[in-house]
Design an enzyme around this catalytic site. Sequence first.
Site, PDB file in Angstrom:
ATOM      1  NE  ARG A  27     -13.848  10.717  -7.225  1.00  0.00           N
ATOM      2  CZ  ARG A  27     -12.783  11.403  -7.591  1.00  0.00           C
ATOM      3  NH1 ARG A  27     -12.748  12.723  -7.472  1.00  0.00           N
ATOM      4  NH2 ARG A  27     -11.749  10.794  -8.157  1.00  0.00           N
ATOM      5  CG  ASP A  28     -12.680  12.914 -11.574  1.00  0.00           C
ATOM      6  OD1 ASP A  28     -12.789  14.077 -11.169  1.00  0.00           O
ATOM      7  OD2 ASP A  28     -11.720  12.532 -12.263  1.00  0.00           O
ATOM      8  CG  HIS A  51      -7.287  10.019 -13.463  1.00  0.00           C
ATOM      9  ND1 HIS A  51      -8.396   9.460 -12.861  1.00  0.00           N
ATOM     10  CD2 HIS A  51      -7.636  11.287 -13.757  1.00  0.00           C
ATOM     11  CE1 HIS A  51      -9.357  10.356 -12.793  1.00  0.00           C
ATOM     12  NE2 HIS A  51      -8.927  11.483 -13.335  1.00  0.00           N
ATOM     13  CG  HIS A  75      -7.963  15.294 -16.796  1.00  0.00           C
ATOM     14  ND1 HIS A  75      -8.556  16.293 -16.079  1.00  0.00           N
ATOM     15  CD2 HIS A  75      -8.196  14.149 -16.105  1.00  0.00           C
ATOM     16  CE1 HIS A  75      -9.109  15.790 -14.985  1.00  0.00           C
ATOM     17  NE2 HIS A  75      -8.904  14.490 -14.968  1.00  0.00           N
ATOM     18  CB  CYS A  95     -13.215  22.452 -17.866  1.00  0.00           C
ATOM     19  SG  CYS A  95     -11.470  22.158 -17.570  1.00  0.00           S
ATOM     20  CG  ASN A 105     -12.253  12.752 -15.863  1.00  0.00           C
ATOM     21  OD1 ASN A 105     -11.159  12.561 -15.350  1.00  0.00           O
ATOM     22  ND2 ASN A 105     -13.270  13.303 -15.215  1.00  0.00           N
TER      23      ASN A 105
END
Lengths: 314, 314
Positions: B27-28, B219, B221, B252, B261
């Site tokens: 998903r992400d 979560h 990054h 990105c 991530n």
Amino acid sequence: MTTRELPMTVPSEGLPARVRIHEVGPRDGLQNEKGTVPTAVKAEFVRRLAAAGLTTIEATSFVHPEWVPQLADAEQLFPLVAGLPVALPVLVPNERGLDRALSLGASRIAVFASATESFAKANLNRTVDEALAMFEPVVARARAAGAHVRGYLSMCFGDPWEGPVPVPQVVRVCKALTDMGCDELSLGDTIGVATPGHVGALLTALAGAGVPAPVIGVHFHDTYGQALANTYAALQHGVTTVDASAGGLGGCPYARSATGNLATEDLVWMLRGLGIDSGVDLGRLTATSVWMAGQLGRPSPSRTVRALSQQQEQ
Amino acid sequence: MTTRELPMTVPSEGLPARVRIHEVGPRDGLQNEKGTVPTAVKAEFVRRLAAAGLTTIEATSFVHPEWVPQLADAEQLFPLVAGLPVALPVLVPNERGLDRALSLGASRIAVFASATESFAKANLNRTVDEALAMFEPVVARARAAGAHVRGYLSMCFGDPWEGPVPVPQVVRVCKALTDMGCDELSLGDTIGVATPGHVGALLTALAGAGVPAPVIGVHFHDTYGQALANTYAALQHGVTTVDASAGGLGGCPYARSATGNLATEDLVWMLRGLGIDSGVDLGRLTATSVWMAGQLGRPSPSRTVRALSQQQEQ
């Protein structure tokens, strides 16, 4: 731009107030570069690093020019930067190298040992103990000349031939290095396999053996992305000297990814967030790495350099 | 090959015995991919992730297809993977999305709020409180249908418009999300600026406000290279749910560097070293990310994936 105020500074308990960054970019970062970097560019690199606030910059290596052709200009480079108001350690492999360094006025030298027999054999063509015996007169003569001596120790956490490296084996060699007179050690995770618990265990064992955190530097590689987490664990164990390479130079320059040394910028970002003083101006350091990346013709692998330089482009 | 025994497992005190990885790659990781990834490839990605031992795999998003064209095939994808013996949360933006998800039998849903007004406005075209009000019936209805609800919270550590985000502001929105019935939160460092002390301070404040570590996921990054150090700090504060993206997908994708991530492989390497069980087979996971990188036509930004896949090539 409000992101200039980032990272937010939020100290964490039990960490040192100040960390000394041992900048290895000009030596460890450049030594495997294939294309020859002009001496004037190297000198300018060291000057810009000093201007960015780094106070310890490993300038070059007095190994035999055939071993590391990129650093064959040590005699030419060192005098160009020797006047800077920073510590400029240089690597020496033996007494001949020491003579060359001392004759130029070097006051900080570094020797490099191995924690494993396989790497001692591969890198120095000696056993671990033969290599230590070779360094003994180097360290003694350097100290007699008033120089500060750093002992690098490779493969402290894992070895490509031997796999996991037992903690007592590393402690034994560290102890030998401090016993022979090294003022400071640098624990190298040469293949980047360490994780934070392993780092803590080694530092705890070293403290128990009489090698306390104040004489220890940590030298992590980002091969598996662990370098900064390991650094954080080391800070929690009282370490105040951290090796890093501006822009993340060095390591595996021929691989698709340059996953080598911990990038100084990524380290400084974390230290800023933790409220730990390193004296480094992150903007000037990033600009230096962008400039050096231009000289080398490829982008910096440092995530912080990429993020900050992309912001500037926008 | 002895490096297969690496990393050496050395536990660290006070860490959890087990961590649940909330895998966000499908998903992400994929949502910002420009070229359409075929539904069958997405389904195979989810299947391979499950076979590698991941037990929670965020499968897709039921947002309006115009917002996220890459995930417009949610209705087609979900039934292809619904039979897998893993948790398959899906993102829903509103009641319409919830209806679509529930009609396909989804039993875990996720909503996404913002800790800052600027991002709430930019992402949801609402104030923070208006967005919370919009999610209230979504959460209530999801829970009434027996679904587990995760609340994502963006910009918990810094915001590109507002800079540093005060901890009490984040705590307030977290509390609102748990008060309305969210079973779990995911604290997002959307722009990657957090550092470990900040992470600890937020988790401590949340625990004091009645939002303890067991209901919190983190979560992070890797924009500034901090994700794994922050994860280590979160584990030290009792967090047992960590979001990560296989191969480091997402973030990105159009930048020169994909600094998005946290890569699941880099996380698993650290957890293995720490002796923390995640149930993940690192070899199978790495093979999955190499396969997915082939589908997307560019190498994985995960350092562990690069290191391990280069070893296999040798």
